[in-house]
Write an enzyme that holds these catalytic residues in place. Structure first.
Site, PDB file in Angstrom:
ATOM      1  N   GLY A 123      37.297  26.328 -62.498  1.00 50.05           N
ATOM      2  CA  GLY A 123      37.432  27.961 -62.572  1.00 50.05           C
ATOM      3  C   GLY A 123      37.091  28.523 -61.106  1.00 50.05           C
ATOM      4  O   GLY A 123      37.129  27.645 -60.051  1.00 50.05           O
ATOM      5  N   LYS A 159      31.750  33.642 -63.430  1.00 47.97           N
ATOM      6  CA  LYS A 159      32.124  32.429 -63.418  1.00 47.97           C
ATOM      7  C   LYS A 159      33.149  31.998 -64.538  1.00 47.97           C
ATOM      8  O   LYS A 159      32.782  31.942 -65.627  1.00 47.97           O
ATOM      9  CB  LYS A 159      30.867  31.400 -63.145  1.00 47.97           C
ATOM     10  CG  LYS A 159      31.528  29.809 -63.046  1.00 47.97           C
ATOM     11  CD  LYS A 159      30.075  29.113 -63.001  1.00 47.97           C
ATOM     12  CE  LYS A 159      30.313  27.603 -62.899  1.00 47.97           C
ATOM     13  NZ  LYS A 159      29.148  26.794 -62.695  1.00 47.97           N
ATOM     14  N   ASP A 214      21.789  17.207 -60.080  1.00 48.65           N
ATOM     15  CA  ASP A 214      22.486  17.386 -58.804  1.00 48.65           C
ATOM     16  C   ASP A 214      22.242  18.163 -57.812  1.00 48.65           C
ATOM     17  O   ASP A 214      22.852  19.110 -57.374  1.00 48.65           O
ATOM     18  CB  ASP A 214      24.192  17.802 -59.376  1.00 48.65           C
ATOM     19  CG  ASP A 214      25.140  17.583 -58.304  1.00 48.65           C
ATOM     20  OD1 ASP A 214      25.115  16.642 -57.387  1.00 48.65           O
ATOM     21  OD2 ASP A 214      26.212  18.101 -58.460  1.00 48.65           O
ATOM     22  N   GLY A 224      34.565  32.383 -54.869  1.00 47.18           N
ATOM     23  CA  GLY A 224      34.111  30.731 -54.892  1.00 47.18           C
ATOM     24  C   GLY A 224      35.332  30.203 -55.976  1.00 47.18           C
ATOM     25  O   GLY A 224      35.907  30.975 -56.695  1.00 47.18           O
ATOM     26  N   ARG A 225      35.269  28.944 -55.642  1.00 46.34           N
ATOM     27  CA  ARG A 225      36.427  28.260 -56.332  1.00 46.34           C
ATOM     28  C   ARG A 225      35.754  26.629 -56.789  1.00 46.34           C
ATOM     29  O   ARG A 225      35.637  26.015 -55.679  1.00 46.34           O
ATOM     30  CB  ARG A 225      37.836  28.190 -55.852  1.00 46.34           C
ATOM     31  CG  ARG A 225      38.861  27.592 -56.757  1.00 46.34           C
ATOM     32  CD  ARG A 225      40.142  27.832 -55.880  1.00 46.34           C
ATOM     33  NE  ARG A 225      40.703  29.130 -56.067  1.00 46.34           N
ATOM     34  CZ  ARG A 225      41.535  29.601 -57.161  1.00 46.34           C
ATOM     35  NH1 ARG A 225      41.800  28.651 -57.950  1.00 46.34           N
ATOM     36  NH2 ARG A 225      41.578  30.970 -57.323  1.00 46.34           N
ATOM     37  N   GLY A 226      35.900  26.184 -58.075  1.00 48.37           N
ATOM     38  CA  GLY A 226      35.648  24.925 -58.177  1.00 48.37           C
ATOM     39  C   GLY A 226      36.714  24.065 -58.920  1.00 48.37           C
ATOM     40  O   GLY A 226      38.049  24.666 -58.907  1.00 48.37           O
ATOM     41  N   ARG A 227      36.630  23.031 -59.653  1.00 46.61           N
ATOM     42  CA  ARG A 227      37.515  21.990 -60.163  1.00 46.61           C
ATOM     43  C   ARG A 227      38.006  22.912 -61.439  1.00 46.61           C
ATOM     44  O   ARG A 227      39.235  22.746 -61.730  1.00 46.61           O
ATOM     45  CB  ARG A 227      36.979  20.832 -60.319  1.00 46.61           C
ATOM     46  CG  ARG A 227      36.854  19.791 -59.396  1.00 46.61           C
ATOM     47  CD  ARG A 227      36.866  18.266 -60.183  1.00 46.61           C
ATOM     48  NE  ARG A 227      35.530  18.298 -60.995  1.00 46.61           N
ATOM     49  CZ  ARG A 227      35.438  17.198 -62.039  1.00 46.61           C
ATOM     50  NH1 ARG A 227      36.270  16.391 -62.241  1.00 46.61           N
ATOM     51  NH2 ARG A 227      34.348  17.395 -62.407  1.00 46.61           N
TER      52      ARG A 227
END
Length: 266
Positions: A21, A38, A134, A16-19
């Site tokens: 990390g 994470k 959220d 997985g990838r986010g803003r």
């Protein structure tokens, strides 16, 4: 610190990838058990809000430890540039993927099998004075055994810290955010109940209850909160399910059910 992390856990592929990390699959070098790591690059955090979210999430996950339907944090490693959190591995498709892949809708029984543990986890958070803020399908994860795990507490808030039990600030995601958040007023933890109601509506109908062609139009629809049950879509949905949705997606917060009240009905 990376060396210490690598002594304890072997990181494998990216999952997985986010803003800020990347999430890796990893396993303990001692027990061989599988986890997720994470890894957040603190150099990408551009403002105080982002830094506060980074500091807040591990603390909140520690407080919420022990609940089977909330992602558990197992270890933290931190240095000047990175924060690494070892958390539960949730490698089954998340709820967003499950909804997207279905083409059709969930039966009430199928929806209940997701909704019941979700509202249970929200109720648990609220009893400990924490609002997620959220709730959306992307943050509803599943482990390899199919157990639901509520995740991503970066926007969460300790409402119990405030004497009035209220919060402020526009956080959340189009489609799922409650009208009182968008209006700029102070609000309470029932914003999570609204978001869970939107998820339940989407599972039963295949479409969101409030939407537009742009984020702005969607926000306007949310603020109007004109809840409808089109006959062709809701023909097979029970009156009890529609009644629950009315009481969760109620613009009047004083009349909206609490998470505990929803839990007692589901």
């Amino acid at each position: 610190m990376k060396e210490v992390l690598n002594d304890d856990y072997q990181l494998t592929e990216e999952i997985g990838r986010g803003r800020f990390g990347v999430v890796y699959r990893c396993y303990s070098t001692v027990s061989g058990d599988s986890f997720a790591c994470k890894s957040i690059d603190k150099r990408l955090l551009s403002d105080n809000t982002d830094r506060e979210c980074l500091e807040k999430e591990p603390k909140i996950l520690h407080i919420l430890g022990g609940n089977p339907n909330i992602v558990q944090i197992h270890r933290i490693y931190e240095d000047d540039d990175y924060l690494h959190m070892i958390i539960d591995l949730c490698d089954s498709p998340d709820l967003f993927e499950r909804i997207s892949n279905r083409a059709g809708v969930f039966s009430e029984t199928e929806a209940a099998s997701v909704f019941s543990p979700l509202i249970s986890s929200i109720s648990y958070c609220h009893r400990l004075g924490i609002a997620h803020r959220d709730i959306k399908p992307d943050n509803v994860l599943f482990d390899s055994r199919g157990n639901l795990k509520l995740a991503d507490f970066g926007s969460a808030e300790w409402f119990a810290m405030n004497e009035r039990g209220t919060m402020s600030g526009i956080v959340g995601t189009p489609y799922y955010v409650a009208p009182e958040v968008l209006s700029g007023r102070e609000y309470n933890e029932k914003v999570d109940v609204w978001s869970a109601g939107v998820i339940l509506y989407i599972m039963l109908a295949g479409v969101p209850p409030f939407y537009g062609d742009s984020p702005e139009e969607t926000f306007e629809a949310v603020l109007r909160a004109n809840l409808r049950f089109p006959t062709r879509i809701f023909r097979s949905v029970s009156p009890e399910a529609k009644d629950l949705l009315r009481k969760m997606l109620c613009k009047d917060v004083s009349r909206r059910l609490s998470a505990d009240q929803v839990l007692s009905k589901s």
